[in-house]
Design a protein around this motif. Structure first.
Motif, mmCIF file in Angstrom:
data_model
loop_
_atom_site.group_PDB
_atom_site.id
_atom_site.type_symbol
_atom_site.label_atom_id
_atom_site.label_comp_id
_atom_site.label_asym_id
_atom_site.label_seq_id
_atom_site.Cartn_x
_atom_site.Cartn_y
_atom_site.Cartn_z
ATOM 1 N N GLU A 47 0.829 -1.206 0.000
ATOM 2 C CA GLU A 47 0.000 0.000 0.000
ATOM 3 C C GLU A 47 0.869 1.263 0.000
ATOM 4 O O GLU A 47 0.613 2.205 -0.749
ATOM 5 C CB GLU A 47 -0.892 -0.019 1.247
ATOM 6 C CG GLU A 47 -1.753 1.200 1.442
ATOM 7 C CD GLU A 47 -2.483 1.164 2.776
ATOM 8 O OE1 GLU A 47 -2.588 2.233 3.404
ATOM 9 O OE2 GLU A 47 -2.937 0.083 3.198
ATOM 10 N N LYS A 48 1.915 1.263 0.814
ATOM 11 C CA LYS A 48 2.816 2.421 0.875
ATOM 12 C C LYS A 48 3.597 2.584 -0.424
ATOM 13 O O LYS A 48 3.802 3.700 -0.895
ATOM 14 C CB LYS A 48 3.759 2.300 2.071
ATOM 15 C CG LYS A 48 3.034 2.484 3.395
ATOM 16 C CD LYS A 48 3.983 2.342 4.563
ATOM 17 C CE LYS A 48 3.270 2.620 5.872
ATOM 18 N NZ LYS A 48 4.199 2.597 7.009
ATOM 19 N N GLU A 50 2.654 1.789 -3.379
ATOM 20 C CA GLU A 50 1.778 2.142 -4.497
ATOM 21 C C GLU A 50 1.197 3.547 -4.426
ATOM 22 O O GLU A 50 0.479 3.960 -5.326
ATOM 23 C CB GLU A 50 0.655 1.114 -4.614
ATOM 24 C CG GLU A 50 1.151 -0.225 -5.115
ATOM 25 C CD GLU A 50 0.055 -1.247 -5.326
ATOM 26 O OE1 GLU A 50 -1.004 -1.161 -4.659
ATOM 27 O OE2 GLU A 50 0.252 -2.141 -6.171
ATOM 28 N N LYS A 51 1.531 4.287 -3.380
ATOM 29 C CA LYS A 51 1.038 5.664 -3.308
ATOM 30 C C LYS A 51 1.603 6.460 -4.476
ATOM 31 O O LYS A 51 2.775 6.318 -4.842
ATOM 32 C CB LYS A 51 1.435 6.304 -1.982
ATOM 33 C CG LYS A 51 0.641 5.780 -0.818
ATOM 34 C CD LYS A 51 0.976 6.518 0.453
ATOM 35 C CE LYS A 51 0.114 5.998 1.585
ATOM 36 N NZ LYS A 51 0.410 6.681 2.846
ATOM 37 N N SER A 52 0.772 7.317 -5.045
ATOM 38 C CA SER A 52 1.160 8.036 -6.266
ATOM 39 C C SER A 52 2.339 8.981 -6.069
ATOM 40 O O SER A 52 3.074 9.258 -7.013
ATOM 41 C CB SER A 52 -0.037 8.809 -6.821
ATOM 42 O OG SER A 52 -0.460 9.787 -5.890
ATOM 43 N N ASN A 53 2.550 9.461 -4.861
ATOM 44 C CA ASN A 53 3.651 10.396 -4.617
ATOM 45 C C ASN A 53 4.891 9.711 -4.038
ATOM 46 O O ASN A 53 5.770 10.364 -3.499
ATOM 47 C CB ASN A 53 3.187 11.511 -3.671
ATOM 48 C CG ASN A 53 2.784 10.990 -2.297
ATOM 49 O OD1 ASN A 53 2.458 9.823 -2.129
ATOM 50 N ND2 ASN A 53 2.799 11.875 -1.313
ATOM 51 N N THR A 54 4.952 8.387 -4.159
ATOM 52 C CA THR A 54 6.037 7.610 -3.563
ATOM 53 C C THR A 54 6.842 6.870 -4.621
ATOM 54 O O THR A 54 6.287 6.289 -5.547
ATOM 55 C CB THR A 54 5.466 6.602 -2.544
ATOM 56 O OG1 THR A 54 4.804 7.333 -1.507
ATOM 57 C CG2 THR A 54 6.546 5.732 -1.937
ATOM 58 N N ARG A 70 11.834 4.082 0.856
ATOM 59 C CA ARG A 70 10.747 4.791 0.180
ATOM 60 C C ARG A 70 11.027 6.275 0.235
ATOM 61 O O ARG A 70 11.444 6.797 1.272
ATOM 62 C CB ARG A 70 9.401 4.543 0.889
ATOM 63 C CG ARG A 70 8.757 3.240 0.599
ATOM 64 C CD ARG A 70 7.321 3.157 1.139
ATOM 65 N NE ARG A 70 7.068 3.900 2.353
ATOM 66 C CZ ARG A 70 7.255 3.436 3.589
ATOM 67 N NH1 ARG A 70 7.738 2.220 3.763
ATOM 68 N NH2 ARG A 70 6.967 4.177 4.637
ATOM 69 N N THR A 72 8.945 9.791 -0.451
ATOM 70 C CA THR A 72 7.624 10.359 -0.683
ATOM 71 C C THR A 72 7.766 11.845 -0.954
ATOM 72 O O THR A 72 8.403 12.563 -0.171
ATOM 73 C CB THR A 72 6.717 10.136 0.542
ATOM 74 O OG1 THR A 72 6.667 8.739 0.825
ATOM 75 C CG2 THR A 72 5.312 10.648 0.278
#
Length: 156
Positions: A47-48, A50-54, A70, A72
């Motif tokens: 989930e982390k 796949e975040k768009s800003n990551t 990661r 972000t």
């Protein structure tokens, strides 16, 4: 030779395994079951990632996956470092320092970098300070009686 490259969510099993192994000793030491990355499920890591800003990066030493992190992107070209980790058998080889330097170079437009780490882990604090990060003395988060998170920033 160390390489640092973007990694997709397809590699979540690899990065989850690295993360669990890398943070296990800290979990055993501080017993921070609510906050330690070793406790994150594979679904939470995915989930982390796949975040768009990551953007996730994997570190490979001679084609062996030895660490990951990661990054972000927050508002205003502020980049946050999370879950930086290297497998224990590869600690104290300068991998995290080299990887961070490379990653910062990939984001040369960054205005500021931010992260948190455990105050009691002097080696972690030393790493970030060596890379030019400044501890924000006024910001701390007490996790338990043995562990305090401190926050660092690096303004470009």
């Amino acid at each position: 030779m160390l390489s640092v490259s973007k990694v997709s969510s397809e590699s979540v099993e690899i990065v989850h395994s690295i993360q669990k192994k890398s943070f296990e000793s800290l979990l055993n030491k501080y017993r921070d079951y609510e906050t330690n990355p070793a406790m994150e499920s594979i679904d939470k890591v995915l989930e982390k990632m796949e975040k768009s800003n990551t953007t996730s990066y994997i570190f490979q030493l001679n084609n062996v996956s030895v660490g990951w992190v990661r990054v972000t992107e927050l508002e205003g070209k502020i980049f946050k470092i999370s879950a930086l980790c290297v497998l224990p058998e590869y600690w104290n080889r300068g991998i995290a320092q080299k990887a961070m330097t490379m990653i910062e170079g990939y984001h040369s437009d960054a205005a500021k970098w931010v992260l948190s780490t455990i105050l009691q882990e002097k080696g972690n604090c030393h790493l970030y300070e060596k890379l030019g990060y400044i501890q924000k003395k006024e910001e701390i988060l007490i996790i338990n009686e043995n562990m305090t998170l401190v926050f660092y920033e690096k303004i470009k």
